[in-house]
Enzyme design. Sequence first.
Site, PDB file in Angstrom:
ATOM      1  N   LYS A 184      54.772  39.020  45.857  1.00 26.02           N
ATOM      2  CA  LYS A 184      55.660  38.870  45.324  1.00 26.02           C
ATOM      3  C   LYS A 184      56.707  38.526  45.714  1.00 26.02           C
ATOM      4  CE  LYS A 184      57.940  39.779  40.682  1.00 26.02           C
ATOM      5  NZ  LYS A 184      57.699  40.618  39.329  1.00 26.02           N
TER       6      LYS A 184
ATOM      7  N   PHE B 274      50.255  48.808  40.452  1.00 28.17           N
ATOM      8  CA  PHE B 274      50.023  48.454  38.942  1.00 28.17           C
ATOM      9  C   PHE B 274      49.456  47.195  39.309  1.00 28.17           C
ATOM     10  CE2 PHE B 274      49.366  47.632  34.838  1.00 28.17           C
ATOM     11  CZ  PHE B 274      49.709  46.013  34.511  1.00 28.17           C
ATOM     12  N   GLN B 275      48.310  46.767  39.124  1.00 34.64           N
ATOM     13  CA  GLN B 275      47.314  45.647  39.143  1.00 34.64           C
ATOM     14  C   GLN B 275      47.165  45.484  40.674  1.00 34.64           C
ATOM     15  OE1 GLN B 275      48.528  42.617  36.589  1.00 34.64           O
ATOM     16  NE2 GLN B 275      47.494  43.590  34.868  1.00 34.64           N
TER      17      GLN B 275
ATOM     18  N   GLU C 208      38.455  34.365  35.544  1.00 31.71           N
ATOM     19  CA  GLU C 208      38.394  33.827  36.774  1.00 31.71           C
ATOM     20  C   GLU C 208      37.583  33.685  37.161  1.00 31.71           C
ATOM     21  OE1 GLU C 208      40.519  36.581  35.261  1.00 31.71           O
ATOM     22  OE2 GLU C 208      42.376  36.463  35.245  1.00 31.71           O
TER      23      GLU C 208
ATOM     24  N   MET D 104      13.269  34.166  34.275  1.00 35.22           N
ATOM     25  CA  MET D 104      12.492  35.050  35.357  1.00 35.22           C
ATOM     26  C   MET D 104      11.507  35.655  35.425  1.00 35.22           C
ATOM     27  SD  MET D 104      11.177  33.414  38.577  1.00 35.22           S
ATOM     28  CE  MET D 104      12.376  31.808  38.724  1.00 35.22           C
TER      29      MET D 104
END
Lengths: 162, 594
Positions: free
Chosen positions: B193, B143-144, B81, B501
């Site tokens: 959902k 969950f999640q 993602e 750097m």
Amino acid sequence: MKHTISVYFHNNFNALSRIIGLFSGRGFNIDSVSFGEAKEKGMARMTITTRGDEQIIEQINNQLDKIVDVVKVVDLTYTPFVERELALIKVKSTPDTRAEITEVVNVFRAKIIDISPETLTIEVTGKKDKVIAAIGMLNPFGLLEVARTGTVALKREFTGAT
Amino acid sequence: MKTAEIVVQKNGTMEPQPRRRTNLLHSVTGQRMTGSEILLKALGDEEVEVIFGYPGGVVLGLYDALHRKAPPFKHILIRHEQGGTHAADGYARATGRTGVVLVTSGPGATNTVTGIATAYMDSIPLVILTGQVPAGLIGNDAFQEADIVGITRPITKHSYLVKDVQDLEQAVHEAFYIAKTGRPGPVLLDLPKDMLFAKSRYEGQRKIRIPGYNPVGDGQRQRIAEAAALLNEAKRPLIYAGGGVILGGAASELTELALKSGIPVTTTLMGLGAFPGNTEQSLGMLGMHGTWYANMAVSECDVLLAIGARFDDRVTGRLDGFSPKSKKIHIDIDPSCVNKNVKVELPIVGHVKSILPELTKLARPLKISGWRQQIATWRSTHPLRYRMREDKIMPQFVLEKISEVTNGDAIVVTDVGQHQMWAAQYCTFNRPRSWLTSGGLGTMGYGFPAAMGAAIGCPDRDVICICGDGGFQMTTFELATAVEYKVPVKVLILNNGYLGMVRQWQELFYGGRYSHSELGSGNPDFVMLAQSYGAIGYRGEKPDDVMPVLKQAMRIKDRPVVMEFLVAQEENVYPMVPAGAALTEMVDTDQPVA
């Protein structure tokens, strides 16, 4: 320098969090906050007192304005405005000291709203310095608990000139 | 009370119209459909062409709807993602459109955080759609589940948790409007959902009414006149242009003003390409790793015209030493940017595209040949230079060759680090939206996925991504996406075996103690790595390899190419303004001028 800012915004939890989060996220200072529903449905008004120099205050006002849910930001500091705070103070009180405490209460035009054999609960409203003074005067008796609100403020509409 | 009452026309223009109401009779107005279908229809109405997404538990219904009826836009399946968010960001920067990301709840959403912060810092319009657990389970540690609205509050311009399916269509249109207008930025939509399964009627109307959000401003006439007067009197004027010029689509307006007045132009890292770089009038980048002559010009000018820039600390150096002799004019769309770091005498708040032409009308060609001569002297005594070696590829050399090989026409995307600074110095940019880099947040791993997104958005342009060996390894996995969708991104890894750097700072300020900045021992064989994904890999080890490899790579049109160049290991970026120093306290390379 102390500033009182009135924020008028859409009343949802997200907006509230954004406004408070703005202060902590950017390192601005909050002295007090009070918030409640405004006249229009779905809108709320928050009054914030904060401290800072002119550049910081301008930043605070601009950053608040940037928040999409915020409709209006008014810095009341330089306009005539009324402000009030409320404190509930629970004081230790025996039958001996009760009269003295009542005297102090009357001086501040405060109210006794709860009584028990050992305590008195007092309600004080007024400008910040009055509230601080009342708490100070009651301190010697033994403060058990103090619950204070933030400042609420509105602009004055009529200043007397015609 | 400020109100923006906007009716969006079907052709996609989003300018505020004065109270003209157009009833859009959509083909499915009034039809009942699920939240998922409403979302896809609304995205189509917003004329979205590409979304970058990754499925998961709570968005299965949405993905099913995508499968059952092909939407008018393309869905690119990314591999992480974060890569997807950077890809949407690169897409947005290259095309000027709003990037769209679709991810699931919990870890899917939290993986977008770095990408959202990157877009927020550079003001890039993104709409991030995150699935969420059913509304009734929110707050139960389901969950999640993740409070993504809370987590991204400080890094989004605005966010929505859409609990009621009847609010969904409006929320989508508002999100796109907010993302793109005013100072652009990422907007997040959290979609539970159960809401996506619930049914409602499709309205088909895009009426935006957000009291409190009024992003359009034209600057005040009076102020513009004052600014013109100031410029016309100036003896040593300078234009300091930032990313806002490009975001505001005002590069040609800026060019017109600069050419008419003859004022020299320096740009920030984000503003490269706003003014053609191949002219004498262009001083290149200013700031911590800007050119010597740009930094001297800023420090000695008497009028500084800042356009679409925010006086960032990388540009100003020590604030009390920044442009001390000048009166400053600041044109910006965001009032909170004005007087934030640097006190400005003449702020003009509004849209740069409408303010600049007004300023140009009043501007006059200036007689500043003395100033130009001074700048030319600085340029000849302190040009950008490096020591060319016979045995090792110099990173600066590779970057100089890129413009040659692409005719200055490609989109150049970088990751973060030394290579990014060298690219800003040694590549030439003549048009806007040709240069993509993570400036504000400086996110390593940004380069490759963003280049992929840019290539998907602009299939008719060559896209070259310059990375270090460190940054490329942060988002390598998107090679799979690039191969799957046949995206011909050219990735150029300047492999010096170090976190360049960091190593430079450790060399200059920490007594050369290279604490955990050496990558060489663990680096993979980048050529084999590319090939394992089905991409093409090339390696160059000597200076003579550079042009042949580049030319070969440019010929490939159907899959990504990874070119690994083994470059000199301990090169430093110069000039450099050390942290806490003023711009005039630059350190330049001790390489003699040719």
